[in-house]
Design a protein around this motif. Structure first.
Motif, mmCIF file in Angstrom:
data_model
loop_
_atom_site.group_PDB
_atom_site.id
_atom_site.type_symbol
_atom_site.label_atom_id
_atom_site.label_comp_id
_atom_site.label_asym_id
_atom_site.label_seq_id
_atom_site.Cartn_x
_atom_site.Cartn_y
_atom_site.Cartn_z
ATOM 1 N N GLY A 150 0.824 -1.205 0.000
ATOM 2 C CA GLY A 150 0.000 0.000 0.000
ATOM 3 C C GLY A 150 0.856 1.253 0.000
ATOM 4 N N ALA A 185 1.275 3.884 -3.241
ATOM 5 C CA ALA A 185 0.971 5.308 -3.174
ATOM 6 C C ALA A 185 2.136 6.105 -3.723
ATOM 7 N N GLY A 203 -4.768 6.036 -4.667
ATOM 8 C CA GLY A 203 -5.492 5.648 -3.464
ATOM 9 C C GLY A 203 -6.405 4.468 -3.693
ATOM 10 N N ARG A 206 -4.652 1.277 -3.648
ATOM 11 C CA ARG A 206 -4.071 1.105 -2.337
ATOM 12 C C ARG A 206 -5.109 0.579 -1.344
ATOM 13 N N ARG A 207 -6.338 1.013 -1.526
ATOM 14 C CA ARG A 207 -7.422 0.620 -0.635
ATOM 15 C C ARG A 207 -7.564 -0.898 -0.536
ATOM 16 N N LEU A 266 -3.277 5.303 4.938
ATOM 17 C CA LEU A 266 -4.209 5.503 3.829
ATOM 18 C C LEU A 266 -5.081 6.737 4.054
ATOM 19 N N ASN A 306 -5.175 10.207 1.971
ATOM 20 C CA ASN A 306 -6.392 10.715 1.331
ATOM 21 C C ASN A 306 -6.692 12.139 1.756
#
Lengths: 109, 904
Positions: free
Chosen positions: B390, B394, B511, B514-515, B800, B804
């Motif tokens: 993750g 990013a 993002g 990555r989620r 995360l 964001n």
């Protein structure tokens, strides 16, 4: 015609080895000699000689030496090694067989 | 010569890479200049001549690359480039690199720590020639009651097989043994082994100095050098300073004069895994120590671990087939007919097991727990990788612009992907090194904190090359795992699109991908937490369960009276006087003697039957213990009916039963006053003896073997009979405090038996803890892993959400400018997290449900599917996820709309 990609794979190697049998030469002279000897039929893209020369050097068939050239400048001279001479014999024999075979087929037809 | 030439050239290219590049430059320039001159000679002007030369030549940049590609060490060039570039990228964001490296260090460290245990206990091959030929011979008693039916052999069995088994090249016994080494008046205990005379020859071990033991040494009374011993390399270097003159020296081992005949090679620790013997002596020496020559050569007991080497070309299967026919012949030959045809002997078989990595009893208990922990450690590593995936994803998204520019300049897709993998590796390798360091530090600490004899034995202080290699391999696998997603992004950046949009917008799109990694982390963490909670709950239950004993302030001491002159009745009298003296001491409530320690993992049982109703009585194999008066008062077991044993000769044929035994044998009537038959078979001569005892009391139930069991029926008998006390006894002391009990023991021994060595205390609570060492190991380590998983998931979610928030600053600013309240913004940020958490919990719930069923056998009074455990675990994860999300969400709420809009 005569782009290196049109040359049969390995043919350029054979031509270089053959050219170097008589004398050590630098890259430009090798290109000129191939052009001359083939009666200007084989227009080798000059630059493509160099990857081939370096590959043959890596394989130990030719060796290179820096020396003063006829113009007085330093140039890299390539010469055939003993292994290269043997390789040339093998490749020449292969070439003769191959061309003879192709000739046969072409003349039959 | 050609090979040498090529090597020379490779070296030239390798060490003179920059020179080779310069030479290539001048070679190509020379060519172009010559062609230009020729063209000018043919009448072209300067510019035209140069262009014509270039046209005839081709693209110099491309050709240069093609030439470089022919150089055999060209890849080093490219790798060096990648490494330099990766290092620059990492230095640009050092805090990111630090987090990544620490994360990996935890994950890889966990795996290294567990694997070093797994390797030491299960995998490491013995350092002897052809270890694959080694087998272990063990008797399977096919006893339905026992967990593992794995009995050793004895000296006559080993000798018989050595003579008769055609498929085996040598059969030898090997048993760990404690010795006392006395030097200059000081005595110290050492671990050692007693071995058959042929053991070293069969193993093919070569001595570092002197010679190893031979069959000539393993004779009653000793061999040509008297009793001879081989010492370990560790002992030779550490204690004797590698002095070669030590060979032939006479030393004192357990009160006997022994000659050192040789030194075992470095790294040789014998056949028993996790043991580190310093003295090797012939088996016959143990008979001299215990004065039991007859017993040593009796086929009655099963005590000697036995190994063998297969003949070359023989398989274990062939040996097993031969042993199957040989075993009954051996029993016929060595056992009296009355014993030979007892059901337990008829049922037994002899197994030929693989022993290329030696053997230890610990394997029976620890193989499955270690495999479980190894799987849990792998899950931790997966969480680490998901976390890093993750993070890196990013970053890769933020770097799309850079990838696009590099792509536009001619970097191929594969080259870009390789670049990203090199960056991943540059994080993974330092992570692995740090992890190895952590494992080295934390591994022993975790095991020490358990404070149990088993875990102490498991300690393997030396880092092993195999373990280190596996850790490094682990780093490579990790780099592949967490580097794939970012590398894919790098390789599949659309150059056109990425160059057109702004850097900030490119980053935003990262993002989404990555989620994907958050639910994975949450799911895996939930699985870990559920397992840890189940295992932890079991240990809590085990500790809080009533054992039937008073657990505080009860201490046991072994009565090491073997070297005292008192024997038989005189010894019984000594026990009586010592316990009576201890009871007089201040602060001592009760003192007694007992044959078998509770929770020691060793029980004594015999066939019992009730004499009162002989027709219907069933014979049951029942646990037995030998005790003195006041034992129940010392360990806090109440007497429910009748009386305690008196420490006198009137009670020679009295006994006490616990409630369970009373219920078992006398379901309808009163047990007190009834008679019990104890039927015992002498395995040596086949005689059956029946002892009667009259029940004088009934006591409350208590556990015996382990905290895990429900209290079994127990028969308590006096610790002595007409001929004297049972072979070895422990003092049981209850004091106002452990210290008071200790003082009483030392003083009583000092006054009444000064010639006997003082022994170490064993507190009842420690013994109880030791009986569940395996469960404690599992719960502590799995709890640690679960905590790691939670921490990593928290970091992942925090990362995360923070990302964001920082990317959506403008959007939030606009929303707030348009009237969104702080509450709205807060919920908007959190809602994303809640949905990810929900998916993760669903995945983890299902995974945890199946995982929990595999650990069922390690649980105690805790159901694998316990919904409370699942709900609580999920609750912990939700709490951590929410806290991790709220920290950055608060930042979002505090965004000043004007500020946000202005900065964009």
């Amino acid at each position: 015609m005569g782009k290196p990609s049109d040359l049969v794979q390995g043919t350029l190697d054979l031509l270089i080895l053959k050219t170097l049998t008589l004398d050590a030469m630098h890259g430009w002279a090798i290109a000129k000699r191939i052009q001359q000897l083939s009666g200007e039929v084989l227009q080798v893209q000059q630059g493509s000689l160099y990857p081939a020369l370096h590959r043959l050097e890596q394989q130990g068939w030719i060796k290179a030496r820096w020396a003063e050239s006829e113009t007085g400048r330093q140039a890299k001279f390539y010469a055939l090694t003993a292994a290269g001479r043997k390789q040339l014999e093998t490749e020449s024999a292969n070439w003769s067989r191959l061309s003879a075979a192709i000739n046969l087929i072409v003349s039959e037809a | 010569m050609r090979g040498l030439d090529r090597l020379a050239m490779a070296m030239r290219v390798l060490f003179g890479r920059s020179r080779a590049g310069a030479q290539l430059e001048s070679e190509l320039r020379d060519h172009l200049e010559r062609q230009t001159e020729e063209n000018r000679a043919a009448g072209m002007d300067h510019e035209e001549a140069r262009y014509a030369a270039l046209r005839a030549f081709g693209n110099p940049a491309l050709l240069r690359e093609q030439v470089r590609a022919t150089w055999s060490w060209g890849w080093i060039d490219r790798l060096a480039q990648d490494l330099r570039f990766a290092a620059r990228q990492i230095l640009r964001a050092p805090s990111f690199a630090l987090i990544a490296i620490l994360t990996l260090a935890l994950g890889i460290g966990a795996n290294t720590a567990i694997f070093s245990l797994t390797h030491a206990l299960l995998l490491s091959t013995l350092p002897v020639p052809a270890p694959d030929q080694l087998v272990r011979l063990a008797i399977d008693l096919h006893n339905p009651r026992a967990e593992a039916n794995n009995a050793p052999l004895n000296v006559p069995f080993a000798q018989f097989l050595n003579q008769h088994a055609q498929s085996l090249r040598g059969v030898f016994g090997w048993s760990v043994y404690d010795f006392v080494f006395t030097e200059a008046g000081a005595s110290r205990g050492f671990r050692g082994a007693i071995v058959s005379g042929n053991a070293f020859q069969v193993l093919g071990v070569r001595p570092v100095a002197g010679r190893l033991l031979t069959p000539a040494d393993d004779q009653p009374g000793g061999g040509p050098d008297g009793w001879s011993t081989v010492i370990s390399h560790r002992m030779w270097v550490g204690h004797f300073h590698a002095d070669p003159s030590v060979i032939g020296r006479r030393i004192t081992i357990t009160d006997h004069s022994v000659t050192i005949v040789g030194v075992a090679p470095q790294g040789f620790e014998g056949m028993v895994v996790a043991e580190h013997p310093d003295f090797y002596l012939p088996i016959e020496f143990s008979a001299a120590l215990n004065n039991n020559e007859d017993q040593l050569h009796s086929a009655a007991g099963l005590w000697l671990m036995t190994f063998a080497r297969l003949k070359p070309g023989m398989s274990r299967r062939q040996a097993q087939a031969e042993i199957k026919t040989l075993f009954p012949v051996m029993l016929d030959d060595l056992m009296p007919p009355a014993v030979r045809h007892l059901p337990v002997v008829e049922r037994a078989t002899l197994d030929v097991d693989d022993a290329h990595s030696g053997w230890t009893e610990l394997r029976l208990e620890y193989t499955r727990p270690l495999l479980l922990l190894q799987i849990l450690a792998c899950i931790v590593l997966l969480i680490c990788c998901a976390n890093l995936s993750g993070l890196l994803l990013a970053r890769a998204s933020a770097r799309r612009h850079e990838f696009a520019i590099r792509g536009a300049l001619g970097a191929g897709r594969l080259r870009l992907m390789r670049q990203l993998f090199v960056e991943s590796l540059m994080l993974a390798l330092p992570g692995a090194l740090l992890g190895i360091g952590l494992a080295w530090l934390a591994g022993p600490w975790i095991l020490h904190s358990l404070d149990s004899r088993h875990s102490q034995i498991l300690l393997s202080p030396k880092p092993d090359a195999t373990v280190l290699a596996l850790s490094v391999l682990c780093a490579f696998v990790c780099a592949l795992l967490f580097g794939t997603a970012p590398a894919w992004v790098a390789g599949h950046t659309n150059i056109d699109a990425a160059l057109k949009i702004s850097n900030r917008r490119a980053a935003l799109s990262g993002g989404a991908a990555r989620r994907f990694f958050i639910p994975i982390q949450v799911g895996l963490s939930l699985t870990l937490v559920v397992l840890a909670a189940l295992l932890g709950a079991s240990v809590v239950r085990l500790h809080s369960d009533d054992t039937g004993y008073r657990m505080q302030d009860v201490v046991f001491h072994y009565a090491d009276f073997g070297r005292l002159p008192q024997k038989g009745a005189a010894l019984v009298d000594l026990y009586r006087r010592i316990t009576a003296r201890m009871e007089q001491m201040p602060g001592v409530d009760a003192a007694s003697a007992v044959g078998v320690l509770p929770f020691y993992g060793w029980i004594f049982s015999e066939s019992l039957t009730s004499a009162s109703d002989a027709a219907h009585a069933k014979t049951t194999v029942t646990d037995i213990n030998n005790i003195g008066a006041d034992y129940f008062r010392a360990v806090g077991v109440p007497i429910l009916a009748g009386r305690d044993l008196r420490n006198n000769d009137e009670d020679l044929h009295s006994c006490i039963v616990n409630e369970s035994a009373a219920r078992l044998f006398y379901p309808h009537g009163a047990a007190v006053g009834s008679t019990m038959h104890q039927v015992s078979h002498d395995m040596g001569n086949g005689t059956t003896t029946v002892d009667d005892c009259q029940i004088v009391g009934v006591v409350q139930d208590s556990k015996y073997d382990s905290l895990r069991e429900t209290p079994p029926p127990i028969l308590y008998k006096p610790y002595f009979d007409a001929s004297g006390p049972v072979s070895s006894l422990y003092f049981a002391i209850h004091g106002r405090s452990v210290a008071a009990a200790e003082t009483a023991y030392h003083q009583a021994i000092h006054e009444l038996a000064p010639a006997s060595p003082e022994t170490d205390p064993a507190a009842l609570s420690e013994l109880a803890g030791g009986s569940i060492a395996r469960e404690q190991l599992l719960s502590v380590v799995s709890g640690f892993f679960a905590a790691l998983g939670l921490l990593l998931s928290g970091i992942g979610i925090y990362g995360l959400v923070a990302w964001n928030v920082s990317q959506r600053t403008m959007e939030i600013g606009v929303r707030m400018a348009l009237g969104a309240t702080r509450g709205h913004v807060f919920l908007m940020i959190l809602s994303q997290t809640t949905s990810l958490l929900a998916i993760g919990l669903a995945i983890g719930g299902v995974a945890g449900f199946f995982a929990a069923r595999t650990v069922g056998s390690f649980l105690y009074e805790t159901r694998a599917g316990n919904p409370g455990v699942f709900l609580a675990s999920a609750g912990v994860l939700v709490a951590i996820g929410m806290v991790a999300a709220m920290l950055p969400a608060r930042r979002a709420v505090n965004i000043d709309p004007m500020q946000a809009l202005r900065t964009e």
